[in-house]
Write a protein that holds these residues in place. Structure first.
Motif, PDB file in Angstrom:
ATOM      1  N   GLY A 416       0.747  -1.281   0.135  1.00 34.88           N
ATOM      2  CA  GLY A 416       0.129   0.063   0.231  1.00 34.88           C
ATOM      3  C   GLY A 416       0.877   1.311  -0.098  1.00 34.88           C
ATOM      4  O   GLY A 416       0.582   2.165  -0.622  1.00 34.88           O
ATOM      5  N   TRP A 417       1.964   1.173   0.823  1.00 33.65           N
ATOM      6  CA  TRP A 417       2.987   2.276   0.679  1.00 33.65           C
ATOM      7  C   TRP A 417       3.305   2.613  -0.655  1.00 33.65           C
ATOM      8  O   TRP A 417       3.522   3.927  -1.067  1.00 33.65           O
ATOM      9  N   GLU A 418       3.722   1.481  -1.211  1.00 32.02           N
ATOM     10  CA  GLU A 418       4.666   1.613  -2.636  1.00 32.02           C
ATOM     11  C   GLU A 418       3.356   2.194  -3.550  1.00 32.02           C
ATOM     12  O   GLU A 418       3.839   3.264  -4.563  1.00 32.02           O
ATOM     13  N   ALA A 419       2.342   1.693  -3.688  1.00 34.92           N
ATOM     14  CA  ALA A 419       1.118   1.924  -4.719  1.00 34.92           C
ATOM     15  C   ALA A 419       0.904   3.492  -4.452  1.00 34.92           C
ATOM     16  O   ALA A 419       0.552   3.964  -5.369  1.00 34.92           O
ATOM     17  N   SER A 420       0.657   4.030  -3.071  1.00 33.49           N
ATOM     18  CA  SER A 420       0.368   5.256  -2.852  1.00 33.49           C
ATOM     19  C   SER A 420       1.602   6.296  -3.303  1.00 33.49           C
ATOM     20  O   SER A 420       1.119   7.277  -3.654  1.00 33.49           O
ATOM     21  N   GLU A 421       2.622   5.678  -3.219  1.00 28.37           N
ATOM     22  CA  GLU A 421       3.742   6.630  -3.523  1.00 28.37           C
ATOM     23  C   GLU A 421       3.711   6.928  -5.024  1.00 28.37           C
ATOM     24  O   GLU A 421       4.260   8.109  -5.590  1.00 28.37           O
ATOM     25  N   ASP A 467       2.746   5.761   9.179  1.00 26.21           N
ATOM     26  CA  ASP A 467       3.347   7.101   9.553  1.00 26.21           C
ATOM     27  C   ASP A 467       4.276   7.591   8.640  1.00 26.21           C
ATOM     28  O   ASP A 467       4.308   9.107   8.492  1.00 26.21           O
ATOM     29  N   SER A 468       5.104   6.970   8.091  1.00 26.01           N
ATOM     30  CA  SER A 468       5.825   7.317   7.201  1.00 26.01           C
ATOM     31  C   SER A 468       5.551   8.045   5.835  1.00 26.01           C
ATOM     32  O   SER A 468       6.180   8.590   5.054  1.00 26.01           O
ATOM     33  N   MET A 469       4.176   7.731   5.753  1.00 30.65           N
ATOM     34  CA  MET A 469       3.554   8.236   4.428  1.00 30.65           C
ATOM     35  C   MET A 469       3.662   9.672   4.253  1.00 30.65           C
ATOM     36  O   MET A 469       3.559  10.507   5.326  1.00 30.65           O
ATOM     37  N   SER A 470       3.926  10.379   3.275  1.00 30.95           N
ATOM     38  CA  SER A 470       3.692  11.787   2.927  1.00 30.95           C
ATOM     39  C   SER A 470       2.305  12.255   2.872  1.00 30.95           C
ATOM     40  O   SER A 470       1.353  11.193   2.702  1.00 30.95           O
ATOM     41  N   THR A 471       1.997  13.377   3.075  1.00 30.17           N
ATOM     42  CA  THR A 471       0.473  13.834   2.980  1.00 30.17           C
ATOM     43  C   THR A 471      -0.040  13.629   1.747  1.00 30.17           C
ATOM     44  O   THR A 471      -1.287  13.174   1.854  1.00 30.17           O
ATOM     45  N   ALA A 472       0.513  13.564   0.453  1.00 30.90           N
ATOM     46  CA  ALA A 472       0.098  13.077  -0.576  1.00 30.90           C
ATOM     47  C   ALA A 472      -0.489  11.673  -0.643  1.00 30.90           C
ATOM     48  O   ALA A 472      -1.203  11.176  -1.124  1.00 30.90           O
ATOM     49  N   LYS A 474      -1.139   9.830   2.103  1.00 28.51           N
ATOM     50  CA  LYS A 474      -2.227   9.629   3.071  1.00 28.51           C
ATOM     51  C   LYS A 474      -3.329   9.833   2.346  1.00 28.51           C
ATOM     52  O   LYS A 474      -4.524   9.108   2.597  1.00 28.51           O
ATOM     53  N   LYS A 475      -3.655  10.764   1.429  1.00 29.52           N
ATOM     54  CA  LYS A 475      -4.748  10.943   0.703  1.00 29.52           C
ATOM     55  C   LYS A 475      -5.346   9.965  -0.156  1.00 29.52           C
ATOM     56  O   LYS A 475      -6.630   9.841  -0.538  1.00 29.52           O
ATOM     57  N   HIS A 476      -4.280   9.089  -0.606  1.00 29.41           N
ATOM     58  CA  HIS A 476      -4.614   8.026  -1.469  1.00 29.41           C
ATOM     59  C   HIS A 476      -5.031   6.606  -0.486  1.00 29.41           C
ATOM     60  O   HIS A 476      -5.504   5.529  -1.134  1.00 29.41           O
ATOM     61  N   VAL A 477      -5.021   6.765   0.830  1.00 30.90           N
ATOM     62  CA  VAL A 477      -5.703   5.464   1.513  1.00 30.90           C
ATOM     63  C   VAL A 477      -6.968   5.685   1.866  1.00 30.90           C
ATOM     64  O   VAL A 477      -7.575   6.424   2.381  1.00 30.90           O
TER      65      VAL A 477
END
Length: 774
Positions: A416-421, A467-472, A474-477
């Motif tokens: 999920g982290w990689e996909a949101s990035e 926690d390590s997600m950027s603001t951008a 987090k909007k994709h979660v």
């Protein structure tokens, strides 16, 4: 005198009729809503529902939503509220449109004379009604009329909206088929907890569960398998493709329409999952030409690994078939999302398939991983061309992600982290926190499940945002989801047991603002919710009340220290250290318990003088070989080392959880253990503790033999015990008892023979814990 008595009776009746129920003022502790609202202010006084209460609605949709609450009153109170189009002077509930509110948000205001639910969508009204339902007395959930109930709720104001837009549950109806009626019941309960997504896992190796008109053999053949339910899921034999399957079932298209329509009335989006390219043996059994080899296969009756019978990515016919299937699926499901799986594909057939290799060359792909990416991207183009969004498990990241795809991250949150990035939407569903097919309590007392451990409190710790997600990022979660894989769940009663109460914890995680979450407060409310679950006839687990014990041996004194725990804060744990039954007068646990002699521990949580949940029972048996020096030949496997050489003589018994750190394991090897005691003792019996979990490849020994010696050189056979192999679908713990002629010995040699009857399926594990000398 008769006249006076008659007059007195009339006066009493009139007074009673006029007074009604006394208006109640509620305390905060009496508000037990789950999930907890974003904002709430409690006021003095109450509103009382009566048969004269009116429901002010506009249009058929609002009337339907009012009917959700009215149906409850009809069953429990014997009357329904009036449906009105205009506000009366008092005693009414009003739906009021407020387009400034977000899609699922609602405002609820309860006054003495009226209730107003503001919302900008039907979902908002539904959630407002579900909040009223939870505010009302527990008796509202009764299927039969109940008397002497004051249908009062507190005066308050609530401003509420969900933290995440995806609040889901996945039901695996492929491994075991659940009838339509259970799906409808689950939809009711999802709405009750303000969940909004039901993900139906309709296709897997063991069953195809949805009627497709163009391909009737998908259900004629693919929906049924040979019945091997008496065996462990992962120890079932291969089936003959010519043998007709009888175990299974499927949903007709009319069933699906009914499910989808019912869900829509409850604010639930039903997301279908049609697996590809793997987990499709049921489809290939129906249409073998869809695979690379094109050879007949059977629908498997149980676990299948590796998954090699997958769709051929080189044949255009495969994509024609899938597009035809999806066209029928999209006609039935209005959901924005279509789930295509995409996980756990073993690509060995692709590597040797001429059609697949030609596709790789023609498309300029680097190999089979990119071929899977090609497969998913091609399906994503088709799905998006029909204004839908493709969802896949996080394996669809491998080889490159389809442009419009949404990722469901199950192998932790990394995917999920990689996909949101990369700018993709994600739904977090990590096995660590929201796989509800894992155990939720003591492995020794819980129904068989996958070997993971996900208690109620761990679900409550879940957060879809990393926690390590950027603001951008987090909007994709989009949110999160629980998954209930059904390999070990063959009945609806077991399904309910695995879902509840954990689904309640997840509902709060996904709805309530993070700053409002509080485990202690949730625990308080959960105690009341259990009572409501009783009224709702939910077969929920009481595992959260169970006591767990952490035991360790003091190397110096030889004493055992026992620490008792329970998930709920400030629980009253009582215990006994003898063979007495535990009750409200038993000792209260306040500090670790020290044990230096044989003791049978019982412990349980007590609430209002009554035991709750299962009673923990632990036998600490200080036998004659405790603390003996032990040597093993061969040495145990590096993966299962227990607590070292002392494991077999440390009094602490292992559990059905083979990851509990108290098991010694050997793979395919006979074992010899030699115990050297401090002095000679009289030996009458030797016991060898073992485990069997055939699905995990762990088998009971077939023979155990004891030899005794006074000097460690000259051993004499003292006795043995044998056991023939038996099919065992459950997890078993057993002490193999070797009776010996009473004699003195300082050295005890135990030879244990492992099961070697797994031709073509690898070697069997042998698991031992305690070797007891009496």
């Amino acid at each position: 005198m008769k006249y006076f008595s008659y007059l007195l009776c009339v006066m009493v009746l009139v007074f009673s009729a006029c007074s009604g129920n006394k208006e109640k003022t509620f305390s905060k502790d009496e508000i037990t809503l789950i999930p907890k609202p974003a904002e709430m202010k409690l006021n003095k006084g109450s509103f009382e529902f009566t048969k004269e209460t009116g429901f002010v609605v506009q249009g058929s949709q609002q009337k339907e939503i009012a009917g959700l609450l009215n149906a409850k009153f009809k069953s429990a109170a014997g009357w329904e509220m009036k449906i009105l189009e205009e506000n009366p002077d008092a005693n009414f509930i009003q739906f009021k449109e407020n387009k400034d509110l977000k899609d699922e948000a609602y405002n609820l205001e309860v006054k003495k004379d009226k209730i107003v639910i503001e919302a900008g969508s039907s979902s908002g009204y539904i959630y407002g009604v579900e909040t009223l339902r939870q505010l009302l007395p527990l008796e509202l959930e009764s299927d039969e009329k109940v008397g002497d109930v004051a249908w009062q709720i507190p005066q308050l104001t609530i401003k509420d909206e969900p933290r995440f837009k995806w609040r889901g549950l996945m039901l695996d109806v492929s491994r075991h088929f659940f009838e339509k009626e259970y799906v409808l019941k689950t939809i009711d309960r999802l709405a009750f907890l303000k969940m909004n997504t039901l993900h139906l896992h309709l296709v897997d190796d063991q069953g195809w569960r949805i009627e497709i008109k163009k391909y009737p053999k998908l259900t004629e053949v693919g929906a049924f398998r040979v019945d091997q339910e008496e065996k462990h899921w992962d120890a079932r034999s291969d089936n003959d493709p010519d043998e007709k399957g009888t175990y299974g079932g499927f949903y007709t298209q009319e069933d699906i329409k009914e499910i989808v329509a019912y869900a829509g009335k409850h604010g639930i989006d039903v997301v279908p999952e049609i697996e590809m390219p793997a987990h499709v043996t049921s489809a290939i059994a129906a249409y073998p030409e869809l695979s690379c080899a094109g050879e007949p296969v059977a629908v498997p009756s149980g676990g299948l690994w590796p998954i090699t019978d997958i769709y051929c990515a080189g044949k255009d016919e495969t994509f024609d078939f899938l597009e035809d299937v999806l066209l029928e699926v999209m006609e039935l499901f209005p959901s924005k999302y279509i789930h295509v799986g995409g996980d756990e594909a073993t690509k060995t057939e692709w590597e040797k398939c001429e059609d697949c290799q030609r596709r790789i060359r023609e498309e300029g792909l680097a190999g089979v991983d990119e071929l899977q990416s090609y497969f998913i991207q091609r399906m994503e183009e088709f799905i998006s061309s029909h204004d839908r969004v493709l969802i896949g498990w996080d394996e669809i990241l491998e080889g490159g992600l389809a442009p419009g795809a949404t990722v469901m991250s199950w192998r932790g949150t990394k995917g999920g982290w990689e996909a949101s990035e990369q700018g993709h939407d994600v739904i977090m569903t990590p096995g660590s926190h929201v796989y509800f097919n894992f155990y939720q309590g003591d492995f020794d007392t819980e129904p068989m499940a996958f070997s993971g451990f996900t208690p109620l409190s761990k679900v409550y710790e879940f957060d879809p945002v990393v926690d390590s997600m950027s603001t951008a990022q987090k909007k994709h979660v989009l949110g999160g989801q629980a998954n209930l894989w059904s390999e070990f769940i063959s009945t609806t009663e077991r399904s309910e047991y695995m879902l509840f109460p954990r689904l309640a914890a997840l509902s709060e995680v996904l709805w309530t603002p993070e700053e409002n979450k509080d485990w202690a407060d949730f625990s308080r409310r959960m105690h009341v919710m259990f009572k409501r679950f009783d009224k709702m006839n939910i077969n929920y687990a009481m595992s959260a009340y169970s006591v767990t014990a952490e035991s360790e041996v003091d190397a110096t004194s030889g004493e055992i220290k026992i620490i008792l725990k329970n998930e709920f804060p400030d629980s009253e744990i009582r215990y006994t250290l003898n063979d007495e039954n535990i009750d409200e007068s038993s000792s209260v646990y306040n500090e670790p318990i020290q044990v230096d002699s044989s003791s049978l521990l019982r412990a349980a949580v007590f609430e209002n003088g009554k035991a709750k949940g299962d009673t923990l029972v632990k036998d600490f048996h200080f036998h004659k070989a405790v603390g003996a020096k032990v040597t093993y030949n061969p040495i145990y496997n590096d993966s299962y080392t227990g607590v070292g050489e002392n494991t077999a003589v440390n009094v602490i018994r292992a559990t059905k959880n083979f990851h509990d750190g108290q098991w010694l394991g050997w793979l395919g090897e006979d074992v010899e253990a030699i115990l050297e005691l401090d002095e000679k003792v009289k030996v009458e019996k030797v016991k060898v503790g073992a485990m069997e979990n055939q699905g995990s490849g762990i088998y009971f020994p077939v023979k155990a033999t004891a030899f005794l010696s006074k000097d460690g050189k000259n051993y004499k056979k003292a006795g043995s015990v044998s056991r023939d192999f038996k099919v065992n679908g459950a997890i078993g713990l057993k002490d193999f008892e070797i009776e010996v002629e009473p004699q003195e010995a300082k050295f005890i040699k135990v030879k244990v023979e492992t099961y070697k009857g797994l031709p073509g399926k690898g070697k069997a594990w042998l698991f031992l814990d305690e070797i007891i000398v009496e």
